[in-house]
Design an enzyme around this catalytic site. Structure first.
Site, PDB file in Angstrom:
ATOM      1  CG  ASP A   1       8.541   5.822   5.142  1.00 32.97           C
ATOM      2  OD1 ASP A   1       7.990   6.481   4.240  1.00 32.97           O
ATOM      3  OD2 ASP A   1       8.937   4.649   4.975  1.00 32.97           O
TER       4      ASP A   1
ATOM      5  CD  GLU B   1      10.341  -5.641   4.068  1.00 29.16           C
ATOM      6  OE1 GLU B   1       9.809  -4.533   3.983  1.00 29.16           O
ATOM      7  OE2 GLU B   1      10.548  -6.380   3.085  1.00 29.16           O
TER       8      GLU B   1
END
Length: 245
Positions: free
Chosen positions: A215, A12
């Protein structure tokens, strides 16, 4: 202004390390903190790990040892609302710990919380504006083709709203429903943001959280999360972080 930048996972945020000039790395506990400057702006970057305790510990070190003036968290999240699609970007205007429930204590008014009773934290307007501006600039640069490492097919929508935090990876429709029933304003869910916001509120340090939807927080969440994690997030988060600075 000195900025503390936090990511939960290597993928990230750690790619940002290569952009730090005058790099200095120190270790506190199990975490490394990378400090220096990016384009003349002071920055300290750290990898927190998953969950609220990890995030809060990292934020506290950034404030107490490095004396940062603002906290920025960029990472992935699962969509709670149908209008959010994989790849979309959410800028927080509120951060809520959805897994805290003190409702039973309302029957005992003589029991007083010594600190926080409402685990919902508003983002300061100036932090919100700065984050939105950075994301809009990122999208403009993306359209111009300034980021060859990011897929040309990537065309996210930007959403401003509440982000939910809990020590759970939500991967079922039932899990989404439970969050939505209690907090219909939450757009997406993750595991760190509101914990950092709480630490920021304790010390009166502004906090910015930006999340990219990886997601749908449903039964396919594990596969979608892994695919997005390894394909895109490093370059997206790094470019947005630099624009915030």
């Amino acid at each position: 202004m000195k900025t503390g930048i936090i990511g939960a996972m290597h993928e990230e945020i750690l790619l940002l390390k290569k952009d730090i000039q005058r790099l200095k790395t120190e270790q506190f506990g199990s975490r490394e903190f990378h400090s220096g400057t990016i384009d003349g702006k002071e920055v300290v970057m750290a990898l927190s790990g998953w969950g609220k305790v990890a995030a809060a510990s990292t934020a506290t070190t950034l404030i107490n040892h490095y004396q940062v003036d603002q906290l920025v968290f960029i990472g992935l999240a699962g969509s709670i609302q149908a209008q959010l699609h994989i790849g979309d970007i959410v800028v927080a205007n509120q951060l809520i710990q959805h897994d805290v429930d003190l409702s039973r204590l309302e029957h005992f008014p003589e029991v007083k919380s010594p600190f926080w009773k409402d685990f919902s934290f508003k983002v300061l307007p100036q932090s919100e504006d700065k984050a939105l501006q950075a994301v809009e600039t990122f999208l403009a640069n993306l359209k111009k083709g300034d980021y060859p490492a990011i897929s040309k097919e990537y065309a996210p929508q930007v959403h401003l709203g509440a982000i939910g935090t809990g020590d759970q990876f939500i991967a079922s429709k039932d899990g989404k429903m439970r969050i939505n029933e209690r907090f219909p304003q939450i757009l997406c869910t993750e595991m760190e943001g509101a914990a950092i916001a709480q630490v920021g509120a304790d010390y009166q340090i502004p906090c910015t959280v930006i999340r990219v939807i990886s997601d749908k927080a449903d039964e396919q969440a594990h596969d979608a999360f892994a695919e997005f994690l390894f394909e895109n997030i490093s370059n997206i988060s790094v470019e947005i972080a630099k624009l915030i600075l």
